[in-house]
Scaffold this motif. Structure first.
Motif, mmCIF file in Angstrom:
data_model
loop_
_atom_site.group_PDB
_atom_site.id
_atom_site.type_symbol
_atom_site.label_atom_id
_atom_site.label_comp_id
_atom_site.label_asym_id
_atom_site.label_seq_id
_atom_site.Cartn_x
_atom_site.Cartn_y
_atom_site.Cartn_z
ATOM 1 N N GLN A 279 0.669 -1.228 -0.020
ATOM 2 C CA GLN A 279 0.013 -0.050 0.022
ATOM 3 C C GLN A 279 0.909 1.305 0.076
ATOM 4 O O GLN A 279 1.818 1.324 0.651
ATOM 5 N N ILE A 280 0.360 2.083 -0.663
ATOM 6 C CA ILE A 280 0.804 3.579 -0.601
ATOM 7 C C ILE A 280 -0.016 4.665 -0.448
ATOM 8 O O ILE A 280 -1.177 4.599 -1.263
ATOM 9 N N SER A 281 -0.157 5.392 0.743
ATOM 10 C CA SER A 281 -1.277 6.546 1.031
ATOM 11 C C SER A 281 -0.583 7.751 1.420
ATOM 12 O O SER A 281 0.618 7.732 1.944
ATOM 13 N N ALA A 282 -1.637 8.545 1.228
ATOM 14 C CA ALA A 282 -1.196 10.175 1.772
ATOM 15 C C ALA A 282 -2.491 10.627 2.383
ATOM 16 O O ALA A 282 -3.563 10.019 2.034
ATOM 17 N N ALA A 283 -2.097 11.776 3.249
ATOM 18 C CA ALA A 283 -3.254 12.459 3.860
ATOM 19 C C ALA A 283 -3.945 13.557 3.257
ATOM 20 O O ALA A 283 -3.451 14.210 2.126
ATOM 21 N N VAL A 284 -5.151 13.637 3.436
ATOM 22 C CA VAL A 284 -5.863 14.863 2.633
ATOM 23 C C VAL A 284 -6.122 15.592 3.881
ATOM 24 O O VAL A 284 -6.450 15.158 5.075
ATOM 25 N N TYR A 285 -5.836 16.995 3.867
ATOM 26 C CA TYR A 285 -5.830 17.939 5.052
ATOM 27 C C TYR A 285 -6.912 18.915 5.041
ATOM 28 O O TYR A 285 -7.423 19.267 3.921
ATOM 29 N N ALA A 319 -3.048 13.127 -6.082
ATOM 30 C CA ALA A 319 -4.482 12.964 -5.838
ATOM 31 C C ALA A 319 -5.113 13.718 -4.394
ATOM 32 O O ALA A 319 -5.918 14.277 -4.543
ATOM 33 N N ALA A 320 -4.231 13.304 -3.494
ATOM 34 C CA ALA A 320 -4.550 13.789 -2.162
ATOM 35 C C ALA A 320 -4.385 15.304 -2.222
ATOM 36 O O ALA A 320 -5.092 15.919 -1.459
ATOM 37 N N ASP A 321 -3.440 15.835 -2.735
ATOM 38 C CA ASP A 321 -3.246 17.409 -2.708
ATOM 39 C C ASP A 321 -4.446 18.122 -3.649
ATOM 40 O O ASP A 321 -5.043 19.076 -3.132
ATOM 41 N N ARG A 322 -4.918 17.192 -4.625
ATOM 42 C CA ARG A 322 -6.036 17.826 -5.457
ATOM 43 C C ARG A 322 -7.473 18.157 -4.485
ATOM 44 O O ARG A 322 -8.019 18.957 -4.533
ATOM 45 N N VAL A 323 -7.558 16.811 -3.725
ATOM 46 C CA VAL A 323 -8.705 16.816 -2.750
ATOM 47 C C VAL A 323 -8.615 17.983 -1.811
ATOM 48 O O VAL A 323 -9.537 18.646 -1.454
ATOM 49 N N THR A 324 -7.280 17.909 -1.319
ATOM 50 C CA THR A 324 -7.294 18.907 -0.195
ATOM 51 C C THR A 324 -7.637 20.402 -0.612
ATOM 52 O O THR A 324 -8.221 21.116 -0.125
ATOM 53 N N ALA A 325 -7.053 20.758 -1.959
ATOM 54 C CA ALA A 325 -7.423 22.037 -2.552
ATOM 55 C C ALA A 325 -8.883 22.265 -2.733
ATOM 56 O O ALA A 325 -9.413 23.156 -2.207
ATOM 57 N N ARG A 326 -9.493 21.227 -3.391
ATOM 58 C CA ARG A 326 -11.028 21.399 -3.544
ATOM 59 C C ARG A 326 -11.777 21.487 -2.215
ATOM 60 O O ARG A 326 -12.873 22.112 -2.257
ATOM 61 N N ILE A 327 -11.372 21.102 -1.180
ATOM 62 C CA ILE A 327 -12.253 21.320 0.165
ATOM 63 C C ILE A 327 -11.611 22.340 0.870
ATOM 64 O O ILE A 327 -11.948 22.399 1.934
ATOM 65 N N HIS A 328 -10.676 23.210 0.111
ATOM 66 C CA HIS A 328 -10.148 24.086 0.576
ATOM 67 C C HIS A 328 -9.666 24.062 2.181
ATOM 68 O O HIS A 328 -9.393 24.800 3.149
ATOM 69 N N GLY A 329 -8.540 22.832 1.909
ATOM 70 C CA GLY A 329 -7.762 22.627 2.987
ATOM 71 C C GLY A 329 -6.287 23.176 2.878
ATOM 72 O O GLY A 329 -6.080 23.913 1.887
ATOM 73 N N ARG A 330 -5.497 22.960 3.909
ATOM 74 C CA ARG A 330 -4.346 23.306 3.773
ATOM 75 C C ARG A 330 -3.123 22.305 4.136
ATOM 76 O O ARG A 330 -3.159 21.819 5.243
#
Length: 343
Positions: A279-285, A319-330
């Protein structure tokens, strides 16, 4: 190269698993306390959840009352009473031959559960892109209480997943869930370590913290495959099929205790070509820079090609960075980071 992706489907299984995870299970099992007394979870409510969860685990099968009783470990009369209570609301539907399946009345509950989780919609949309990029099964999860819940899942057309299911849960205890701890508050990490099924020595706690810091610096988490982890995933899958199975729950808990000290199961991976990576995973912030979800690729029952780990990690990070951006995360990482191969 492009890959055919399974068309999106809405099944009663996905709806009820998410509903169970977010509306029923954790609210019913949480213990409330005040100055005078602590309330225990409701045993009758647990039995209702067991019946619904069992039906959800078999969305394409019509089950008799006896089937449900055997699968949940409840007696037949109790199951019949629960089913008769659920049927008028449309939560279950009864066939002419007295077999049961989930009913359309569950759909609004699933939609209501997801309505408060904007990130789930964004994760779902991103997984298909991730599958097309890497050609592997992709999944996303969130933490709910003391468990990790799979809330989105995608795979190549024609590929059958044996171990990952929408709504599947695993304990949020060491060594599981490191992606959900990247840049998390110290108190969150301490609570995670305190939930370990075995008591950690100070040096073991430090080792876990070092692994988390290593993953924070790199930006992603690599899970190395070990035999105990394979058996653990099989036990989790069995528990999803049979939620009341004491044997499956016991095997899962025993394997969790063993994996606590299987250092290879949580890394850090150093780039070895001989590593068996699953597995390889990353956080969505979120807006506060703390993890709200994790997204990644999963290669069970096979391993990820070691020569493509860095390439796949880049896709997961993006992918994680795109989701973070779309939910206005940091993203708390101050500089752009891209995975590099360590030799």
């Amino acid at each position: 190269m492009s890959y055919p992706i399974s068309p999106p489907t809405v099944s009663f299984s996905s709806i009820i698993f998410t509903t169970t995870a977010y509306l029923l299970k954790y609210q019913l099992t949480r213990q409330y306390s005040n100055a005078r007394m602590a309330l225990a979870p409701s045993a009758p409510a647990h039995r209702v959840v067991d019946v619904i969860s069992y039906l959800a685990a078999h969305p394409t099968v019509e089950l008799s009352v006896s089937d449900i009783a055997r699968g949940t470990g409840l007696n037949r009369t109790t199951c019949q009473s629960i089913l008769l209570s659920l049927e008028p609301r449309g939560w279950v539907q009864r066939r002419s031959d007295l077999r049961y399946a989930l009913g359309a009345g569950m759909i609004p509950l699933g939609e209501a559960a997801l309505a408060g989780l904007q990130v789930v919609d964004e994760l779902r949309a991103e997984l298909d892109t991730l599958v097309a990029a890497v050609g592997l099964e992709a999944l996303a999860s969130v933490v709910s209480g003391d468990e990790i819940v799979v809330v989105a899942h995608a795979r190549l057309a024609g590929v059958l997943s044996q171990t990952v299911r929408l709504g599947q849960t695993i304990p949020f205890v060491p060594p599981f869930g490191i992606a959900h701890l990247l840049h998390a508050p110290d108190g969150t990490i301490d609570a995670w370590l305190d939930r370990a099924r075995v008591k950690f020595e100070p040096d073991e706690r430090r080792a876990y913290r070092e692994s988390i810091r290593f993953a924070e610096d790199r930006g992603y988490v690599v899970v190395l495959d070990v035999e105990a982890r394979r058996r653990f995933e099989q036990a989790v899958s069995e528990l999803a099929d049979r939620p009341a199975s004491h044997a499956a729950r016991r095997r899962r808990d025993e394997l969790v205790a063993r994996l606590h000290r299987e250092e290879r199961s949580f890394g850090p991976w150093t780039g070895s070509e001989s590593a068996e990576v699953s597995q390889i995973s990353a956080a969505v912030y979120g807006h506060d820079g703390h993890p709200v979800a994790a997204i990644g690729v999963h290669a069970q029952p096979h391993q990820i090609d070691p020569s493509r780990i860095s390439e796949h990690a880049t896709s997961v990070l993006e992918a994680a960075d795109r989701v973070t951006a779309r939910i206005h995360g940091r993203n708390p990482a101050m500089s752009a980071r891209r995975p590099t191969r360590h030799v």
